[in-house]
Write an enzyme that holds these catalytic residues in place. Structure first.
Site, PDB file in Angstrom:
ATOM      1  N   GLU A 195     -34.263 -38.042  11.434  1.00  0.00           N
ATOM      2  CA  GLU A 195     -34.561 -37.086  12.512  1.00  0.00           C
ATOM      3  C   GLU A 195     -35.085 -37.825  13.744  1.00  0.00           C
ATOM      4  O   GLU A 195     -36.177 -37.529  14.254  1.00  0.00           O
ATOM      5  CB  GLU A 195     -35.525 -35.987  12.026  1.00  0.00           C
ATOM      6  CG  GLU A 195     -34.910 -35.167  10.906  1.00  0.00           C
ATOM      7  CD  GLU A 195     -35.563 -33.826  10.612  1.00  0.00           C
ATOM      8  OE1 GLU A 195     -36.686 -33.569  11.077  1.00  0.00           O
ATOM      9  OE2 GLU A 195     -34.930 -33.012   9.899  1.00  0.00           O
ATOM     10  N   GLU A 317     -30.349 -33.349   4.191  1.00  0.00           N
ATOM     11  CA  GLU A 317     -31.453 -32.411   3.926  1.00  0.00           C
ATOM     12  C   GLU A 317     -30.921 -30.999   4.077  1.00  0.00           C
ATOM     13  O   GLU A 317     -30.332 -30.668   5.122  1.00  0.00           O
ATOM     14  CB  GLU A 317     -32.614 -32.617   4.913  1.00  0.00           C
ATOM     15  CG  GLU A 317     -33.418 -33.867   4.649  1.00  0.00           C
ATOM     16  CD  GLU A 317     -34.661 -33.990   5.526  1.00  0.00           C
ATOM     17  OE1 GLU A 317     -35.244 -32.953   5.913  1.00  0.00           O
ATOM     18  OE2 GLU A 317     -35.034 -35.144   5.828  1.00  0.00           O
TER      19      GLU A 317
END
Ligand code: AHR
Length: 514
Positions: A195, A317
């Site tokens: 991220e 994810e």
């Protein structure tokens, strides 16, 4: 319950009333032209230093009174072996970009403590580090997926970590041997940051791409180990991130990641994991299946830059994200897991199977005690969640041949206008020739009668399992660990080579058909 949700039933022009029966025809194509294997990595897991995922969930330490093997909980080890976990991502998540691997090697008593600033400020002792993770992967027979620190680390730190794990000789190999491991591990998957648009450094994609190119240059292949490098990809609807990475990184990455959570909204309450209305249930499913359009758009961007499909997409994810259980640390993301989560898991996996020409791995968040977990632990007790049962029932699809099918069950429309299948199905053929068929009836009130055939094949026998429960809100807790569990299923008839299945409302069925 208002029935406005059931909008487009194929067999019925009118919305269904309670206790009506849904009629469904399914036809499975046993001879697909473009054979597509379902990579086992679609069933990947994710373990982050977050709450009780590692400490208490996987690891209790060798001195613990909780039964363990070399520090790993025996009950969890057994559960994970049964699940056939193909790949596990570690150590984060947001944690990865603050993790310094040298803190987690050497004698445990000498390891420095650290504050887990991302997740509740918990102080941890680094007793679970590189050796503990890679040995766990060997014990349960899964591929490790290391998520490297780009946000607060250095190129040298990541390069040396790769050398430490995989080189047979040299200074890092000697250090590893001093720490008790002579033989290098095989480490295939290496994530370069996590991220990076957010907790991994708040970067713009252009800047991240340049950084990625630099980092990956120095992450070498040692001693026959071949790295598969993953760039930190987009979240949800950030298509520009994928566009820029495809342009600026291209073939320097083997895969690019994507994150997609089934969450009501990032601001304010995400809703209770266990107390929800039928409307909220259908909306959750609507959000879960929206991943299909998100995957399609990221794939279309990838196709425009890489028509030969050399670069993979990894949804590393995904899963449900609800409010934490009352009374637990908000930074630990501990949530219960109901039959609704089982439905989300089943519908999501069904979707993933369709896109494996580009989508090569997914990692549900997370393996223990965090978000949509496989297992929950409390001291010496462990429960298997409904999501665990889906992953176990579905593991027959790992490395099996995906079979396309037609299903005329129609869809319902959720409160946000999203279409979701009423009855959904996915099918594969194992190497031993048997057909694996997994069915999901999302309807809360109505049973389904399903007639299924496989043209060219005469169905002679079948065996089944069913996962269902009295209430969609049902879950397994430490006092009632088996409230939701799979049972043998035999409510089907085989006639003239076809099979007719009586499928209860809110249920998931797996059939092995020959
Ligand atoms: O899974 C929990 C967190 O969600 C991860 O650490 C992060 O990558 C994502 O935002």
């Amino acid at each position: 319950m208002k029935k406005i949700f059931i909008a487009a039933m194929a067999a019925l022009a009118m919305p269904l009333m309670a206790s009506a029966q849904i009629k469904v025809n399914i036809s499975i194509d046993a001879a697909p032209r473009d054979s597509m294997m379902i990579p086992k990595e679609i069933y990947g897991q994710f373990a982050e230093h977050l709450g009780a995922c590692i400490y208490g969930g996987l690891w209790v330490g060798p001195e613990s009174e909780i039964p363990n093997t070399d520090g790993y909980r025996n009950d969890v080890l057994e559960a994970l072996k049964t699940l056939k976990v193909p790949v596990m991502r570690w150590p984060g998540g947001c944690f990865a970009d603050e993790y310094h691997w040298r803190d987690g090697i050497g004698p445990r008593e000498d390891r420095p403590r650290m504050v887990n600033s991302n997740w509740g400020g918990t102080v941890e002792d680094n007793s679970f580090g590189t050796h503990e993770f890679l040995n766990l992967c060997e014990m349960i027979g899964c591929e490790p997926y290391i998520s490297g620190n780009v946000g607060s680390g250095t190129v040298e730190e990541l390069a040396k970590w790769v050398e430490y794990m995989t080189a047979a000789d040299g200074p890092m190999a000697r250090l590893r041997a001093e720490n008790g491991r002579e033989k290098p591990w095989k480490v295939k998957y290496l994530g370069v940051g996590n991220e990076s648009w957010g907790c991994g450094g708040n970067m713009v994609p252009e800047y991240y791409s340049h950084l990625y190119n630099r980092y990956q240059t120095y992450c070498r292949d040692y001693s026959g180990n071949k790295l598969y490098k993953v760039a930190s990809g987009a979240t949800d609807y950030d298509y520009n991130w994928t566009e820029v990475l495809m342009k600026s990184i291209g073939s320097r990455m083997h895969g690019v990641s994507l994150h997609y959570y089934t969450v009501k909204g990032w601001d304010g309450s995400k809703g209770s994991a266990t107390e929800f209305t039928p409307e909220e249930y259908y909306n959750t499913l609507g959000k879960a299946v929206e991943v299909e359009s998100v995957l399609k758009r990221h794939i279309a961007i990838m196709d425009s830059h890489d028509p030969e499909r050399k670069i993979d997409l990894l949804l590393d994810e995904w899963g449900t994200w609800f409010d934490v259980e009352p009374g637990t640390n908000p930074g630990h993301l501990f949530q219960q897991n109901t039959m609704r989560d089982a439905m989300v898991a089943a519908l999501s996996l069904n979707i993933f199977h369709k896109y494996t020409y580009r989508l090569k791995m997914t990692n549900i968040a997370q393996i223990a005690n965090v978000l949509q977990s496989m297992v929950l632990t409390k001291e010496d007790r462990m429960v298997l969640t409904p999501t665990y049962h889906v992953f176990r029932m579905y593991n027959v699809h790992q490395d099996a041949l995906y079979l396309p099918m037609t299903c005329d069950a129609g869809t319902f429309t959720d409160g946000n206008g999203r279409e979701c299948p009423v009855v959904d199905v996915t099918a594969s053929r194992s190497q031993n020739g048997s057909f694996n068929i997994t069915l999901t009836n999302t309807d809360l009130d109505n049973d389904a009668e399903i007639v299924m055939d496989i043209p060219g094949i005469i169905i002679r026998e079948a065996e089944g399992e069913i996962l269902t429960s009295g209430q969609i809100q049902d879950f397994n807790d430490f006092d009632a660990p088996e409230k939701v569990k799979p049972e043998k299923f035999g409510n089907f008839k085989i006639k003239n080579g076809r099979i007719t299945i009586k499928m209860p409302s809110k249920s998931i069925i797996s059939l092995s058909v020959r």
